[in-house]
Design a protein around this motif. Structure first.
Motif, PDB file in Angstrom:
ATOM      1  N   ILE A  26     -35.320 115.409   6.089  1.00 48.56           N
ATOM      2  CA  ILE A  26     -36.044 116.647   5.723  1.00 48.56           C
ATOM      3  C   ILE A  26     -35.192 117.548   4.839  1.00 48.56           C
ATOM      4  N   TYR A  27     -33.882 117.301   4.796  1.00 54.04           N
ATOM      5  CA  TYR A  27     -33.012 118.078   3.892  1.00 54.04           C
ATOM      6  C   TYR A  27     -32.636 117.276   2.649  1.00 54.04           C
ATOM      7  N   GLY A  28     -33.372 116.214   2.399  1.00 52.39           N
ATOM      8  CA  GLY A  28     -33.074 115.412   1.214  1.00 52.39           C
ATOM      9  C   GLY A  28     -32.163 114.239   1.530  1.00 52.39           C
ATOM     10  N   GLY A  29     -31.845 114.041   2.817  1.00 50.02           N
ATOM     11  CA  GLY A  29     -31.017 112.897   3.201  1.00 50.02           C
ATOM     12  C   GLY A  29     -29.548 113.125   2.888  1.00 50.02           C
ATOM     13  N   ILE A  30     -28.749 112.116   3.194  1.00 49.64           N
ATOM     14  CA  ILE A  30     -27.323 112.156   2.872  1.00 49.64           C
ATOM     15  C   ILE A  30     -26.901 110.719   2.589  1.00 49.64           C
ATOM     16  N   ASN A  31     -26.286 110.519   1.449  1.00 48.97           N
ATOM     17  CA  ASN A  31     -26.012 109.176   0.956  1.00 48.97           C
ATOM     18  C   ASN A  31     -25.078 108.393   1.896  1.00 48.97           C
ATOM     19  N   GLY A  32     -25.517 107.216   2.318  1.00 50.18           N
ATOM     20  CA  GLY A  32     -24.642 106.344   3.119  1.00 50.18           C
ATOM     21  C   GLY A  32     -24.787 106.526   4.614  1.00 50.18           C
ATOM     22  N   PHE A  33     -25.774 107.308   5.053  1.00 49.36           N
ATOM     23  CA  PHE A  33     -25.972 107.532   6.494  1.00 49.36           C
ATOM     24  C   PHE A  33     -27.422 107.230   6.858  1.00 49.36           C
ATOM     25  N   TRP A  34     -27.596 106.551   7.985  1.00 45.49           N
ATOM     26  CA  TRP A  34     -28.937 106.086   8.387  1.00 45.49           C
ATOM     27  C   TRP A  34     -29.167 106.334   9.863  1.00 45.49           C
ATOM     28  N   ASP A  35     -30.443 106.499  10.233  1.00 46.15           N
ATOM     29  CA  ASP A  35     -30.813 106.650  11.642  1.00 46.15           C
ATOM     30  C   ASP A  35     -31.699 105.471  12.031  1.00 46.15           C
ATOM     31  N   TYR A  36     -31.521 105.001  13.247  1.00 48.34           N
ATOM     32  CA  TYR A  36     -32.386 103.927  13.755  1.00 48.34           C
ATOM     33  C   TYR A  36     -33.521 104.563  14.551  1.00 48.34           C
ATOM     34  N   GLY A  37     -34.749 104.169  14.217  1.00 45.92           N
ATOM     35  CA  GLY A  37     -35.928 104.723  14.884  1.00 45.92           C
ATOM     36  C   GLY A  37     -36.187 104.012  16.210  1.00 45.92           C
ATOM     37  N   PRO A  38     -37.340 104.312  16.837  1.00 42.86           N
ATOM     38  CA  PRO A  38     -37.635 103.748  18.163  1.00 42.86           C
ATOM     39  C   PRO A  38     -37.545 102.216  18.215  1.00 42.86           C
ATOM     40  N   LEU A  39     -37.972 101.522  17.165  1.00 43.42           N
ATOM     41  CA  LEU A  39     -37.866 100.058  17.210  1.00 43.42           C
ATOM     42  C   LEU A  39     -36.472  99.600  16.782  1.00 43.42           C
ATOM     43  N   GLY A  40     -35.900 100.302  15.798  1.00 41.48           N
ATOM     44  CA  GLY A  40     -34.575  99.920  15.285  1.00 41.48           C
ATOM     45  C   GLY A  40     -33.510 100.002  16.359  1.00 41.48           C
ATOM     46  N   VAL A  41     -33.614 101.041  17.192  1.00 39.14           N
ATOM     47  CA  VAL A  41     -32.582 101.218  18.212  1.00 39.14           C
ATOM     48  C   VAL A  41     -32.665 100.081  19.238  1.00 39.14           C
ATOM     49  N   GLU A  42     -33.868  99.608  19.520  1.00 39.34           N
ATOM     50  CA  GLU A  42     -34.022  98.474  20.454  1.00 39.34           C
ATOM     51  C   GLU A  42     -33.465  97.197  19.823  1.00 39.34           C
ATOM     52  N   LEU A  43     -33.794  97.010  18.534  1.00 36.63           N
ATOM     53  CA  LEU A  43     -33.329  95.797  17.840  1.00 36.63           C
ATOM     54  C   LEU A  43     -31.800  95.743  17.808  1.00 36.63           C
ATOM     55  N   LYS A  44     -31.197  96.865  17.393  1.00 31.92           N
ATOM     56  CA  LYS A  44     -29.725  96.885  17.276  1.00 31.92           C
ATOM     57  C   LYS A  44     -29.070  96.747  18.650  1.00 31.92           C
ATOM     58  N   LYS A  45     -29.672  97.350  19.647  1.00 30.87           N
ATOM     59  CA  LYS A  45     -29.131  97.231  21.007  1.00 30.87           C
ATOM     60  C   LYS A  45     -29.203  95.770  21.469  1.00 30.87           C
ATOM     61  N   ASN A  46     -30.322  95.103  21.168  1.00 22.39           N
ATOM     62  CA  ASN A  46     -30.449  93.691  21.559  1.00 22.39           C
ATOM     63  C   ASN A  46     -29.383  92.846  20.869  1.00 22.39           C
ATOM     64  N   ILE A  47     -29.073  93.196  19.612  1.00 23.16           N
ATOM     65  CA  ILE A  47     -28.045  92.457  18.867  1.00 23.16           C
ATOM     66  C   ILE A  47     -26.673  92.672  19.520  1.00 23.16           C
ATOM     67  N   LYS A  48     -26.366  93.928  19.822  1.00 23.44           N
ATOM     68  CA  LYS A  48     -25.045  94.213  20.420  1.00 23.44           C
ATOM     69  C   LYS A  48     -24.958  93.594  21.817  1.00 23.44           C
ATOM     70  N   ASP A  49     -26.069  93.651  22.561  1.00 24.99           N
ATOM     71  CA  ASP A  49     -26.075  93.058  23.911  1.00 24.99           C
ATOM     72  C   ASP A  49     -25.893  91.539  23.835  1.00 24.99           C
ATOM     73  N   ALA A  50     -26.564  90.912  22.837  1.00 25.25           N
ATOM     74  CA  ALA A  50     -26.442  89.447  22.695  1.00 25.25           C
ATOM     75  C   ALA A  50     -24.991  89.091  22.379  1.00 25.25           C
ATOM     76  N   TRP A  51     -24.377  89.882  21.503  1.00 25.02           N
ATOM     77  CA  TRP A  51     -22.967  89.631  21.137  1.00 25.02           C
ATOM     78  C   TRP A  51     -22.074  89.764  22.370  1.00 25.02           C
ATOM     79  N   TRP A  52     -22.301  90.837  23.130  1.00 27.49           N
ATOM     80  CA  TRP A  52     -21.454  91.089  24.313  1.00 27.49           C
ATOM     81  C   TRP A  52     -21.647  89.974  25.352  1.00 27.49           C
ATOM     82  N   THR A  53     -22.897  89.588  25.579  1.00 28.79           N
ATOM     83  CA  THR A  53     -23.176  88.522  26.561  1.00 28.79           C
ATOM     84  C   THR A  53     -22.546  87.205  26.123  1.00 28.79           C
ATOM     85  N   ASP A  54     -22.734  86.862  24.849  1.00 26.52           N
ATOM     86  CA  ASP A  54     -22.314  85.527  24.393  1.00 26.52           C
ATOM     87  C   ASP A  54     -20.819  85.441  24.095  1.00 26.52           C
ATOM     88  N   MET A  55     -20.194  86.584  23.740  1.00 27.63           N
ATOM     89  CA  MET A  55     -18.782  86.533  23.352  1.00 27.63           C
ATOM     90  C   MET A  55     -17.850  87.034  24.455  1.00 27.63           C
TER      91      MET A  55
END
Ligand code: GAP
Length: 536
Positions: A26-55
């Motif tokens: 709403i302020y025009g953004g800021i270059n190089g910074f991103w927010d994860y929305g309701p689905l993105g946060v689940e997706l990224k969490k699943n990725i980090k959880d999969a990494w932690w479980t498997d590694m």
């Protein structure tokens, strides 16, 4: 090769569906910074959880079939600045960059290319960002306008001989006249701040540019608190910050991002074996989570590229649809004893950063006059004898980017295809073909209609499944439309409660990819979904 995606359209799709938003939009953004929305946060969490479980929790057996010992850490983002002096980041974590005096833009000098043109006696150079087709076209137009005859291929700006005297003839990417670019100078990528109320040089601190150093400086704490024996690994997932000169390609190069890093400590004689283990394991991991092997390009660095201490480094690269060249997802590096020795030298804690093989010493010392290692040292044994018992371990470092992999998963999953609707008419759909383990929502529950006891049965099932995985309840609109909505966000299963459910206790389960529907018992739904989302 993955189908090319229009990245602007793709970013809009990610925003509209709630995967990724521009930070502070709403302020025009800021270059190089991103927010994860309701689905993105689940997706990224699943990725980090999969990494932690498997590694970390359940890595596969080692090269000789042995169990792998792994533990985790969660270190502070701001550390004593000496950490970054010892690691070399204060002195050397920099990119060469040039400023344009006219456009006020800043570019990474090693990422600029030039078209070389002759106009009469003069040689002119028309700069553009490497891999930027539009930029190259614009540079060509400027050359034409200046009447310059171009030689065949673009070359990198940094390859121009005697750059300071050539720069007056270089036309910058965003201007029309030559001579506006400054000489390249080193730019440190670490974000700085101050700890405490006074902003002095002594209070200066850095936001960590990688999670790895937190692991190295806690090496002794982990050893003492866990009594681990070599070989073992320490893992960390967390934010890292780099003041990238040129953030680009959506989240690919951001200024704030998350890493998933392992430092695996081993005996120097075994480092090649462990390097190969991690290189192969990490490459395979991406495929097990749905990345097609063809799009993965592990690139082993040539002998001439390797650091002097290293026996090998492999970049696991992925062919993102925004680029013709594969780009790094993860680096698997053999770091030798470089980091532990650097911290030993800077902190003076030489003993803390070494490893004592107590078991071997206890065994061998039975033949010696003393059982005390310290006593034995006083007899001045040869250095190679001492090193048998006390040495600095070597380190293998698989270092992955959580955001880069999230972007790869999103682009790999994205498909536009055509499917028949309920009446057999073909309609277009966007479908996100996520691996079920990574999908943000695992299954959707639909009552066919909002009457005849169907909503009650659907709600009951929804509540039963909710504690086990992410479930979505949808009773709005025709079932076909509800399917489309779930396809678009990559939900692997849709469960419909219909008129037969009350009679025979069955539901339909529909597969996102095959579109096949089958009837199963309502009490089998949980097991069916769990089977698909569990680690292989
Ligand atoms: N400790 C080693 C290290 O940090 P790196 O190659 O600089 O190595 C590791 O970073 C991984 O972190 C990269 O392979 C990439 O996935 C991710 N990464 C690095 N810089 C990034 C950036 N600016 N934006 C997003 N991810 C980044």
């Amino acid at each position: 090769m993955p189908a090319k995606i229009d990245m602007a359209k793709f970013a809009k799709f990610c925003k509209d569906t709630g995967f990724i938003f521009q930070s502070s939009e709403i302020y025009g953004g800021i270059n190089g910074f991103w927010d994860y929305g309701p689905l993105g946060v689940e997706l990224k969490k699943n990725i980090k959880d999969a990494w932690w479980t498997d590694m970390v929790r359940n890595p596969p057996p080692g090269p000789d079939g042995q169990e792998i010992r792994m533990v985790g850490l969660d270190c502070s983002i701001i550390m004593n600045p000496n950490v970054w002096v010892a690691s070399g980041h204060v002195g050397g974590f920099s990119d060469p960059m040039v400023d344009c005096k006219e456009s006020k833009k800043r570019y990474r000098a090693d990422q600029l290319e030039v078209l070389v043109g002759t106009a009469g006696e003069k040689t002119l150079y028309f700069a553009f960002a490497a891999n930027d087709e539009e930029g190259q076209k614009a540079a060509g137009k400027k050359a034409k306008k200046a009447g310059a005859k171009l030689s065949d291929k673009p070359v990198s700006l940094m390859s121009l001989t005697d750059l300071p005297s050539t720069l007056p003839n270089v036309v910058g990417p965003d201007v029309d006249e030559p001579g506006t670019l400054t000489e390249p100078r080193a730019f440190n990528l670490m974000f700085e701040s101050h700890a405490g109320p006074i902003q002095t040089e002594e209070n200066k601190v850095y936001l960590r540019p990688e999670t790895a150093q937190g692991i190295f400086v806690n090496y002794r704490n982990v050893l003492n608190s866990t009594r681990l024996k070599l070989p073992f690994g320490i893992a960390q997932v967390g934010k890292a910050f780099r003041n990238e000169i040129n953030p680009r390609n959506f989240t690919f190069r951001s200024r704030e991002f998350e890493q998933m890093e392992i430092e695996f400590f081993c005996h120097p004689n075994e480092s090649r074996k462990w390097y190969e283990y991690w290189r192969d394991l990490r490459r395979k991991w991406y495929s097990t989570l749905g990345i097609q092997s063809d799009n993965l390009r592990p690139r082993e660095q040539g002998a001439d590229e390797l650091a002097h201490y290293s026996v090998g480094t492999t970049d696991i690269e992925y062919l993102f649809p925004f680029s013709d060249e594969p780009q790094e997802l993860e680096g698997v590096a053999h770091r030798g004893d470089f980091d532990l020795k650097a911290h030993a030298a800077k902190s003076g804690k030489v003993d803390d950063l070494a490893y004592f093989d107590e078991e071997l010493w206890n065994n061998d010392s039975q033949k010696l006059s003393t059982r005390s290692f310290k006593e034995w040292l006083k007899s001045n044994p040869p250095a190679e004898e001492i090193a048998k018992y006390k040495f600095v371990p070597h380190v293998i470092e698989p270092s992955a980017g959580a955001d880069r992999f999230t972007l790869a998963v999103l682009t790999e999953a994205y498909h536009e295809d055509k499917v028949p609707d309920a009446k057999g008419n073909v309609e277009e759909r966007i479908v996100m073909r996520f691996h079920p383990r990574l999908a943000p929502i695992k299954c959707a529950i639909f009552p066919l209609v909002n009457k005849d006891g169907m909503p009650e049965l659907a709600t009951k099932l929804y509540r039963e499944l909710k504690p086990h995985f992410n479930v979505f309840y949808d009773d709005k609109g025709a079932v076909g439309r509800r399917y489309r909505r779930q396809d678009e966000i990559g939900t692997p299963f849709c469960i419909t409660i219909d008129g037969d459910t009350a009679k025979d206790g069955t539901v339909t389960i529909r597969d996102r990819d095959t579109l096949q529907q089958k009837r199963i018992k309502v009490e089998d739904v949980k097991a069916e979904v769990l089977k698909a989302i569990s680690p292989a």
